[in-house]
Design a protein around this motif. Structure first.
Motif, short mmCIF file in Angstrom:
data_model
loop_
_atom_site.label_atom_id
_atom_site.label_comp_id
_atom_site.label_asym_id
_atom_site.label_seq_id
_atom_site.Cartn_x
_atom_site.Cartn_y
_atom_site.Cartn_z
N GLN A 112 -9.55 14.39 -12.99
CA GLN A 112 -9.09 13.01 -12.95
C GLN A 112 -8.29 12.77 -11.66
O GLN A 112 -7.07 12.80 -11.67
N PRO A 113 -8.98 12.54 -10.54
CA PRO A 113 -8.29 12.37 -9.26
C PRO A 113 -7.30 11.21 -9.28
O PRO A 113 -7.50 10.22 -9.99
N ALA A 114 -6.24 11.36 -8.51
CA ALA A 114 -5.25 10.29 -8.36
C ALA A 114 -5.55 9.50 -7.09
O ALA A 114 -5.82 10.09 -6.04
N ILE A 115 -5.51 8.18 -7.18
CA ILE A 115 -5.69 7.32 -6.01
C ILE A 115 -4.31 6.90 -5.53
O ILE A 115 -3.54 6.28 -6.27
N VAL A 116 -3.99 7.25 -4.29
CA VAL A 116 -2.65 7.01 -3.77
C VAL A 116 -2.73 6.17 -2.49
O VAL A 116 -3.50 6.45 -1.58
N ALA A 117 -1.91 5.12 -2.46
CA ALA A 117 -1.78 4.30 -1.25
C ALA A 117 -0.64 4.89 -0.40
O ALA A 117 0.50 4.97 -0.86
N HIS A 118 -0.98 5.34 0.79
CA HIS A 118 0.00 6.01 1.66
C HIS A 118 0.24 5.20 2.93
O HIS A 118 -0.70 4.72 3.56
N SER A 119 1.50 5.04 3.27
CA SER A 119 1.83 4.43 4.56
C SER A 119 3.02 5.14 5.16
O SER A 119 3.91 5.62 4.44
N GLN A 120 3.01 5.24 6.47
CA GLN A 120 4.11 5.88 7.20
C GLN A 120 4.67 4.82 8.14
O GLN A 120 3.97 4.29 9.00
N ASN A 121 5.92 4.46 7.95
CA ASN A 121 6.53 3.40 8.74
C ASN A 121 7.75 3.91 9.50
O ASN A 121 8.54 4.69 8.96
N THR A 122 7.88 3.46 10.74
CA THR A 122 9.09 3.72 11.51
C THR A 122 9.69 2.39 11.92
O THR A 122 9.04 1.60 12.62
N PHE A 123 10.89 2.11 11.47
CA PHE A 123 11.58 0.87 11.80
C PHE A 123 12.52 1.16 12.97
O PHE A 123 13.53 1.85 12.82
N ASP A 124 12.14 0.67 14.16
CA ASP A 124 12.89 1.00 15.37
C ASP A 124 13.44 -0.23 16.09
O ASP A 124 13.94 -0.12 17.22
N VAL A 152 10.08 6.26 7.24
CA VAL A 152 9.86 6.45 5.80
C VAL A 152 8.37 6.66 5.52
O VAL A 152 7.51 6.09 6.18
N SER A 153 8.12 7.50 4.55
CA SER A 153 6.75 7.72 4.07
C SER A 153 6.70 7.17 2.65
O SER A 153 7.50 7.55 1.80
N ILE A 154 5.78 6.25 2.41
CA ILE A 154 5.68 5.62 1.09
C ILE A 154 4.34 5.98 0.46
O ILE A 154 3.28 5.81 1.07
N ASN A 155 4.42 6.51 -0.76
CA ASN A 155 3.20 6.88 -1.49
C ASN A 155 3.26 6.25 -2.88
O ASN A 155 4.17 6.53 -3.65
N SER A 156 2.28 5.42 -3.18
CA SER A 156 2.24 4.74 -4.48
C SER A 156 0.91 5.01 -5.16
O SER A 156 -0.16 4.82 -4.55
N VAL A 157 0.98 5.47 -6.40
CA VAL A 157 -0.25 5.69 -7.17
C VAL A 157 -0.77 4.34 -7.62
O VAL A 157 -0.05 3.57 -8.27
#
Length: 370
Positions: free
Chosen positions: A230-242, A348-353
């Motif tokens: 049962q694979p997990a689908i994850v939305a991944h984004s890597q943001n740098t606020f500079d 920040v690295s954001i990962n949401s299932v």
């Protein structure tokens, strides 16, 4: 503290993963004929009483779809997300309980979609399919045991059981290790808890490093098998606020003025046309996306910086100021945030299932049946 040297997300290189960069959305919005047809069908779906206008009640499905497309939890889940849902509805109705025309619906929907596309272009979202293969590779790698020893040494649970330590260790693994976010309710109930159940008794015993290493290795093998099934689908984004997004906005006077006007459009004014400084926060939240900032409540580190900037200008003192003075204060607030971020960028690295492909999690961009 257990830290990765940066999230590379090797899965991004795999062709099987989807990268959402906003290009499809902009293609839709910029094609007048296609977008008009899209709006016609969406409007027709929402206009239940067929009176040619949309009531607040009829708009709610569209608002919920926009929330889903933005990655918000379901309405009613939290006060923070409910506030954003209310703001989305207010954008359509201008804060009134009146019906809106198709033209008004089209204008606001176009603005929302263009904003989403700009955000995705700036910070693309990678949709990862985590199926246990990368986790299996990590388990077989020479770095697995040293990593676990490091994790064990960082866990501070004086009276913690073996189960507590294993759960906490899973939470410290990342998508780079092949592990979906273990704090997510879906991952807990479908992956972590079943993996622990398979270990049988003994999970409540006191833990030593030797017991932990042995039992965690078994638990992670169970997780690999469960993810394979049962694979997990994850939305991944890597943001740098500079601060670069703020600097770009401040350097373009026309765009800045337009953004400030838009930010204060829905802010309440008294009978003299003055605005309370307590609304600097909501106004900052409204222009955040245009300044390369996250919404308030989305990133803890950024919340601290944005809140401190608001305090510097006495945002909570309740005093009312003229519109031009309010805009001046808002410019100074974002200028203060920019200086802080230029000196100390926040990554920040954001990962949401998402449990299902993002394209199907919202009906907003799905083609309508003619």
């Amino acid at each position: 503290m257990h830290k990765k040297s940066g999230v590379s997300v090797k899965e991004e290189k795999k062709s099987s993963n989807e990268v959402m960069d906003g290009s499809d959305i902009m293609e839709l919005v910029e094609n007048e004929k296609v977008f008009t047809n899209f709006v016609d069908h969406k409007f027709q779906e929402l206009d239940v009483d067929c009176d040619g206008k949309l009531s607040v009640k009829e708009l709610k499905p569209a608002v919920q779809d926009i929330g889903a497309a933005l990655g918000l939890p379901a309405q009613g889940t939290s006060a923070e997300s409910d506030y954003i849902y209310t703001e989305v509805l207010n954008e359509f109705t201008h804060g009134k309980q009146e019906k809106i025309s198709k033209t008004e619906f089209k204008e606001v929907l176009s603005d929302f979609l263009a904003g989403m596309a700009a955000g995705l272009k700036r910070d693309p979202v990678v949709i990862l399919r985590i199926d246990g293969e990368d986790l299996r590779e990590f388990v077989k790698s020479p770095s697995f045991e040293p990593e676990l020893v490091s994790i064990f040494s960082e866990i501070e649970l004086p009276n913690g059981s073996l189960k507590d330590y294993i759960v906490k260790a899973f939470e410290k693994l990342t998508v780079d290790d092949g592990m979906p976010p273990a704090t997510d309710p879906w991952v807990i109930s479908n992956i972590v808890e079943p993996a622990l159940e398979s270990l049988g008794g003994g999970l409540e015993q006191q833990v030593t490093q030797e017991i932990f290493l042995s039992e965690f290795a078994k638990a992670v093998e169970n997780v690999v098998q469960l993810l394979h099934e049962q694979p997990a689908i994850v939305a991944h984004s890597q943001n740098t606020f500079d601060g670069s997004g703020i600097r770009r906005l401040l350097s373009n006077k026309f765009e800045l003025e337009k953004t400030l006007d838009s930010a204060i459009k829905s802010v309440p004014k008294d009978r003299h046309g003055k605005i309370s400084k307590e609304y600097l926060g909501p106004a900052l939240d409204s222009l955040a996306a245009f300044a390369g900032l996250p919404p308030l409540g989305a990133v803890d580190q950024m919340d601290s910086i944005m809140t401190e900037a608001l305090k510097m200008f006495d945002a909570g003192d309740g005093k009312t100021v003229k519109e031009e003075e309010f805009k001046k204060l808002l410019r100074e607030v974002i200028g203060s945030i920019m200086l802080q971020l230029e000196g100390n960028p926040v990554s920040v690295s954001i990962n949401s299932v998402v449990h299902e492909p993002v394209a199907s999690s919202s009906t907003l961009l799905q083609p309508s049946s003619p």
